[in-house]
Design an enzyme around this catalytic site. Structure first.
Site, PDB file in Angstrom:
ATOM      1  N   GLY A  78       0.829  -1.207   0.000  1.00 14.96           N
ATOM      2  CA  GLY A  78       0.000   0.000   0.000  1.00 14.96           C
ATOM      3  C   GLY A  78       0.859   1.252   0.000  1.00 14.96           C
ATOM      4  O   GLY A  78       1.900   1.290   0.640  1.00 14.96           O
ATOM      5  N   ARG A  84       0.989  -5.231  -5.712  1.00 16.97           N
ATOM      6  CA  ARG A  84       1.202  -6.458  -4.934  1.00 16.97           C
ATOM      7  C   ARG A  84       1.577  -7.551  -5.929  1.00 16.97           C
ATOM      8  O   ARG A  84       1.131  -7.541  -7.062  1.00 16.97           O
ATOM      9  CB  ARG A  84      -0.053  -6.811  -4.139  1.00 16.97           C
ATOM     10  N   ASP A 137       4.547  -4.506   6.225  1.00 14.80           N
ATOM     11  CA  ASP A 137       4.801  -5.850   6.725  1.00 14.80           C
ATOM     12  C   ASP A 137       5.021  -6.886   5.608  1.00 14.80           C
ATOM     13  O   ASP A 137       6.009  -7.615   5.600  1.00 14.80           O
ATOM     14  CB  ASP A 137       3.602  -6.260   7.597  1.00 14.80           C
ATOM     15  N   THR A 139       4.211   2.618   5.808  1.00 14.65           N
ATOM     16  CA  THR A 139       2.829   2.162   5.970  1.00 14.65           C
ATOM     17  C   THR A 139       2.088   3.105   6.904  1.00 14.65           C
ATOM     18  O   THR A 139       2.630   3.510   7.934  1.00 14.65           O
ATOM     19  CB  THR A 139       2.755   0.719   6.537  1.00 14.65           C
ATOM     20  N   ASP A 189      -0.326   2.301   8.724  1.00 16.58           N
ATOM     21  CA  ASP A 189      -0.871   1.548   9.864  1.00 16.58           C
ATOM     22  C   ASP A 189      -0.018   1.654  11.129  1.00 16.58           C
ATOM     23  O   ASP A 189      -0.499   1.370  12.223  1.00 16.58           O
ATOM     24  CB  ASP A 189      -1.027   0.058   9.509  1.00 16.58           C
ATOM     25  N   ASP A 220       2.221  -0.349  12.144  1.00 18.91           N
ATOM     26  CA  ASP A 220       2.159  -1.653  12.826  1.00 18.91           C
ATOM     27  C   ASP A 220       3.466  -2.444  12.781  1.00 18.91           C
ATOM     28  O   ASP A 220       3.477  -3.637  13.095  1.00 18.91           O
ATOM     29  CB  ASP A 220       1.031  -2.501  12.223  1.00 18.91           C
ATOM     30  N   ARG A 272      -5.772  -2.227   9.593  1.00 15.73           N
ATOM     31  CA  ARG A 272      -5.766  -3.690   9.554  1.00 15.73           C
ATOM     32  C   ARG A 272      -5.976  -4.258  10.954  1.00 15.73           C
ATOM     33  O   ARG A 272      -7.002  -4.019  11.558  1.00 15.73           O
ATOM     34  CB  ARG A 272      -4.463  -4.198   8.927  1.00 15.73           C
TER      35      ARG A 272
END
Length: 326
Positions: free
Chosen positions: A14, A75, A106, A129, A131, A133, A175
């Site tokens: 992303g 992707r 990730d 990212t 996120d 994360d 996510r």
């Protein structure tokens, strides 16, 4: 290890605001060290398809302020196969690329680790990212901008929520991580955040409605992290409509709004520092590491740790949100 004369740079997974700032920093830092730079388009997919071109200083002029990624991203299922990896390796060899810089989240770093192991190939990763994360770094490239976007969107929705005395559930990305939802809720003055780390119980929802929405407020906004665990904003709203039919419930899913836009100053600085650090790491013979930032200092985190370990959420923030939303 032989001397690194040429590096490749790609963005994968992303997109995140600040990726262009990272590409710029990597390119210019490498050129400053006398290296050649190759830009690889569309991530691992482009590496397999040989979408590779020379990058000079001018290729990265006037991009620091742009969202998205000039290298595009995609992707790639093929990269997960032995044949796909072999094609990618052959293209790296064909172009004389001695090491790779991978900017992504990730999944991107998981692919980088696997490739580096298979071919004993030097790769350094940058955490790109929204996120936030990835383990081992306080923040990731794109997170701050996404948080600011969420805050601006919630500010606008609040005007409507207040005017109509409605209960709004706003779904944000992340996510399986609640960083955007929790910090977005604090920044925007939302009443609550429903996040995967604290799986939703019925009494939490009841408590929120009894204490917050009903007693002292004419409108309420709740941020919900997109996740199977939380059920997303639609899932939560359906429950409220069944159990508390007296409320006028609305759902807003921010979606890809959160990914776009010009990166914040913080993301531009972070991406630039990490990009320069990635080239330094390669020169110091570091490999299979991700650049991170801890207490405003650059650190190098082994891929295995960044990918496998769950990033802990600061539990005290939940209490902060609870206290200020009463």
């Amino acid at each position: 290890m032989s001397e690194i004369k040429c590096i490749g740079v790609l963005t994968s997974g992303g997109d995140a605001p600040g990726m262009n700032a990272a590409i710029r920093a990597v390119t210019r830092a490498a050129i400053a060290q006398g290296m050649d730079v190759k830009g690889i388009y569309r991530g691992y997919k482009g590496l397999i398809a040989d979408e590779i071109e020379d990058f000079k200083t001018q290729n990265v002029s006037n991009i620091i302020q742009r969202g998205g990624t000039i290298l595009k991203t995609a992707r790639s299922e093929e990269f997960k196969t032995a044949e796909g990896m072999q094609k990618a390796y052959e293209n790296l060899m064909k172009h004389g690329i001695d090491a790779l810089i991978v900017i992504g989240g990730d999944g991107s770093l998981t692919g980088a680790r696997s490739f580096a192991q298979t071919y004993n190939y030097p790769i350094v990763g940058l955490p790109g990212t929204i996120d936030n994360d990835l383990y081992g770094t306080d923040t990731t490239i794109g997170y701050d901008t996404a948080l600011n976007t969420i805050m601006e969107c919630v500010d606008k929705i609040r005007d409507t929520a207040s005017s109509h005395e409605r209960l709004f559930f706003i779904e944000v990305m992340g996510r399986d991580a609640g960083f955007l939802a929790l910090n977005g809720a604090i920044a925007s003055g939302a009443e609550a955040a429903i996040i995967p780390e604290i799986s939703l119980q019925k009494d939490q929802l009841a408590e929120m409605i009894e204490q917050g929405f009903r007693k002292s407020k004419n409108s309420s906004i709740v941020l919900v992290a997109e996740s199977e665990i939380t059920g997303g904003a639609m899932g939560v709203a359906e429950r409220v409509e069944k159990e508390y039919p007296q409320f006028d419930v609305r759902v807003s899913i921010l979606g890809h709004l959160q990914r776009g836009g010009s990166p914040s100053a913080q993301d531009r600085i972070l991406a630039t520092r990490m990009g320069v650090a990635a080239i330094d790491a390669l020169l110091e013979d570091q490999r299979s590491v991700m650049t991170g930032i801890v207490n405003d200092q650059i650190v190098l985190v082994p891929f295995i740790k960044a990918i496998k370990n769950d990033k802990p959420l600061d539990q005290t923030l939940l209490n902060v949100l609870k206290v200020v939303s009463m």
